[in-house]
Design an enzyme around this catalytic site. Structure first.
Site, PDB file in Angstrom:
ATOM      1  CD  GLU A 151      22.486  13.634 -24.216  1.00 47.62           C
ATOM      2  OE1 GLU A 151      22.894  12.736 -23.451  1.00 47.62           O
ATOM      3  OE2 GLU A 151      21.309  14.040 -24.225  1.00 47.62           O
TER       4      GLU A 151
ATOM      5  CG  ASP B  66      -0.213  -0.053   2.535  1.00 54.11           C
ATOM      6  OD1 ASP B  66       1.022  -0.276   2.520  1.00 54.11           O
ATOM      7  OD2 ASP B  66      -0.851   0.134   3.579  1.00 54.11           O
TER       8      ASP B  66
ATOM      9  CG  HIS C 210      17.202  14.682 -25.248  1.00 52.22           C
ATOM     10  ND1 HIS C 210      16.672  15.459 -24.238  1.00 52.22           N
ATOM     11  CD2 HIS C 210      18.239  14.013 -24.697  1.00 52.22           C
ATOM     12  CE1 HIS C 210      17.369  15.264 -23.121  1.00 52.22           C
ATOM     13  NE2 HIS C 210      18.335  14.403 -23.377  1.00 52.22           N
TER      14      HIS C 210
ATOM     15  CG  HIS D  57      19.747   4.713 -20.293  1.00 50.64           C
ATOM     16  ND1 HIS D  57      18.678   4.494 -21.135  1.00 50.64           N
ATOM     17  CD2 HIS D  57      20.208   5.943 -20.592  1.00 50.64           C
ATOM     18  CE1 HIS D  57      18.508   5.545 -21.911  1.00 50.64           C
ATOM     19  NE2 HIS D  57      19.417   6.438 -21.605  1.00 50.64           N
TER      20      HIS D  57
ATOM     21  CG  ASP E 268      19.667  15.563 -19.375  1.00 52.38           C
ATOM     22  OD1 ASP E 268      20.512  14.907 -18.742  1.00 52.38           O
ATOM     23  OD2 ASP E 268      19.160  15.179 -20.446  1.00 52.38           O
TER      24      ASP E 268
ATOM     25  CG  HIS F  29      14.470  11.961 -23.157  1.00 52.19           C
ATOM     26  ND1 HIS F  29      14.639  10.593 -23.099  1.00 52.19           N
ATOM     27  CD2 HIS F  29      15.707  12.483 -22.994  1.00 52.19           C
ATOM     28  CE1 HIS F  29      15.916  10.307 -22.899  1.00 52.19           C
ATOM     29  NE2 HIS F  29      16.573  11.439 -22.822  1.00 52.19           N
TER      30      HIS F  29
ATOM     31  CD  GLU G 142      22.847  15.452 -21.086  1.00 55.37           C
ATOM     32  OE1 GLU G 142      21.702  15.444 -21.549  1.00 55.37           O
ATOM     33  OE2 GLU G 142      23.228  14.671 -20.182  1.00 55.37           O
TER      34      GLU G 142
ATOM     35  CG  HIS H 179      24.233   8.447 -27.483  1.00 56.06           C
ATOM     36  ND1 HIS H 179      24.363   9.817 -27.539  1.00 56.06           N
ATOM     37  CD2 HIS H 179      25.242   8.018 -26.672  1.00 56.06           C
ATOM     38  CE1 HIS H 179      25.396  10.192 -26.797  1.00 56.06           C
ATOM     39  NE2 HIS H 179      25.956   9.115 -26.278  1.00 56.06           N
TER      40      HIS H 179
ATOM     41  CG  ASP I 298      23.098  11.720 -17.732  1.00 53.05           C
ATOM     42  OD1 ASP I 298      22.387  12.677 -17.372  1.00 53.05           O
ATOM     43  OD2 ASP I 298      22.999  11.184 -18.852  1.00 53.05           O
TER      44      ASP I 298
ATOM     45  CE1 TYR J  70      28.888   6.800 -23.239  1.00 54.06           C
ATOM     46  CE2 TYR J  70      28.538   7.003 -25.614  1.00 54.06           C
ATOM     47  CZ  TYR J  70      28.341   7.467 -24.322  1.00 54.06           C
ATOM     48  OH  TYR J  70      27.594   8.602 -24.120  1.00 54.06           O
TER      49      TYR J  70
ATOM     50  NE  ARG K 234      25.617  10.688 -21.383  1.00 61.64           N
ATOM     51  CZ  ARG K 234      25.646   9.468 -20.871  1.00 61.64           C
ATOM     52  NH1 ARG K 234      26.272   8.489 -21.504  1.00 61.64           N
ATOM     53  NH2 ARG K 234      25.088   9.211 -19.701  1.00 61.64           N
TER      54      ARG K 234
END
Length: 432
Positions: free
Chosen positions: A378, A34, A348, A237, A265, A355, A402, A344, A254, A382, A400
């Site tokens: 970004e 709950d 965005h 991710h 972001d 996003h 960004e 990638h 990130d 990798y 990365r």
């Protein structure tokens, strides 16, 4: 702020004409047993109302002189003792400016009447089954009254065709909220960067980020923070944030704060020990050059494809210099081999959603950037932990960088430029 929401509703009403727009609030969701997940209002619903209670409904009636209608949870002393105060019907009108307000317990008996007489209804089908059931039950009720000469919506239109185009272009109050979200994001990144050293765990840095965001006034993280050390940084991710950080490896963070429903972001990558190795620095500066050039390419009249193309070319040039690829830039673009290291897109939209909404194409082509749009830039590289084709020092390495960029009349405004990014800035900040 009531004037801000009123102006947004006015622009939507102008766009839908005599149509009717129906938006349900975001539902609550059980985490376990709950216990509910933290509640966040649906972005479209909040954009038009500023109202953040669940179990609510917004109707904008383009044919009415009282077009702003809210169905809200009624005041309930017992439930408010447990869950906190509610605005109720009176608050929906006095505090949130509803022209008409009703208890959500009246929704089923009133919704058909609000849809009656309209040819077009703006409603998102397929998001929540129970909401669809209520909406289509109201339509069915109207169809059953056809013999009496009633009319009902025979055309359903996705509200995003109107609403998301408005949200794509940020107005002054939205840009202020985004700037504050990025300022709080900076506090978190700086604190986590300075606290990093070999032996610290990823989740400890995540805790620092969350503390700084909340202490500064952020309602919540804009998304689950990624704190990725070593080979975890090559997982785009990564979210477990459990690994102990080792010496001589890089850490990729990130993370972004949310402020007043607007998201930061930002990604930064930095050395756990405070200084880049020569090879790490070489690869890092390859990504940094790509990112800086991509930001320079962000301007009115360009497209996100243009921004991506600039970043991709610079990354390929760097990979060729490092002898991690062979051939030429053009041959790599043709073969796509470079995607082994950069898989990638570069950008965005950014806004209420990390996003964010808004079409990326128009008439089959990438849409042109215009002032007021906000996007991320970004690029990254990798290298798989088990990739035998790269030097051992690069295996499991992920970098990365960004930033959050506002398109202006003359070019671009990097909202997150103050967060350390160059090698010298990072090493100096970490040295404290």
């Amino acid at each position: 702020m009531t004037d801000v929401f009123s102006d947004r509703r006015r622009r939507v009403l102008e766009a839908i004409g005599t149509g009717v727009l129906v938006l349900f609030a975001a539902p609550t969701a059980l985490r376990n047993n709950d216990v509910e997940h933290e509640y966040r209002q649906d972005s479209d619903f909040f954009y038009l109302t500023g109202f953040d209670e669940p179990d609510s409904l917004l109707v904008l009636d383009g044919a009415s002189d009282k077009p702003f209608i809210l169905f809200v949870p009624p005041r309930d002393h017992e439930r408010e003792t447990w869950d906190g105060p509610r605005a109720g019907v009176e608050g929906a009108q006095l505090k949130f400016g509803a022209d008409q307000a009703y208890s959500n317990q009246e929704l089923e008996q009133r919704l058909a009447g609000l849809l009656a007489g309209h040819e077009r209804a703006y409603y998102t089908v397929g998001r929540v089954a129970t909401d669809d059931g209520r909406f289509f039950a109201a339509l069915a009720e109207l169809r059953r009254g056809a013999r009496r000469g009633g009319h009902w919506p025979t055309t359903l239109i996705e509200p995003g065709t109107v609403l998301h185009e408005l949200r794509l272009f940020k107005r002054p109050e939205e840009i202020l909220a985004l700037r504050r979200a990025v300022e709080l994001t900076e506090l978190g990144h700086r604190a986590a960067m300075r606290a990093t050293r070999p032996g610290v765990y990823e989740n400890q840095l995540e805790g620092i980020l969350r503390h700084e965001f909340r202490a500064g006034g952020s309602e919540r993280c804009a998304y689950t923070p990624i704190v990725a050390s070593g080979a975890n940084a090559a997982v785009l991710h990564h979210r477990r944030n459990q690994r102990r950080i080792q010496e001589n490896e890089l850490v990729l963070i990130d993370a972004g704060a949310e402020f007043d429903y607007y998201a930061g972001d930002v990604t930064r990558t930095f050395p756990a020990s405070g200084r880049f190795s020569p090879l790490q620095r070489q690869v890092y500066e390859c990504v940094l050059t790509a990112q800086l050039d991509a930001i320079d390419a962000t301007c009115p009249g360009a497209t996100l494809d243009d921004v991506h193309a600039v970043a991709t070319r610079r990354l390929i040039e760097g990979l060729l210099e490092l002898q991690l690829l062979t051939g030429s830039v053009e041959s790599q673009l043709t073969s796509g081999e470079f995607r082994r290291f950069y898989m990638h897109r570069t950008s965005h939209w950014l806004g209420m959603d990390v996003h964010d909404v808004g079409r990326y194409t128009r008439d089959g082509s990438a849409r042109l950037l215009e002032p007021g749009m906000v996007l991320t830039v970004e690029p990254g590289l990798y290298f798989g932990a088990d990739d035998p084709l790269v030097p051992s020092e690069l295996r499991g390495l992920g970098i990365r960088i960004e930033d959050d960029v506002l398109v202006t009349e003359s070019g671009a405004d990097n909202l997150s430029a103050a967060i350390p990014k160059t090698v010298d800035e990072i090493e100096s900040w970490m040295a404290g």
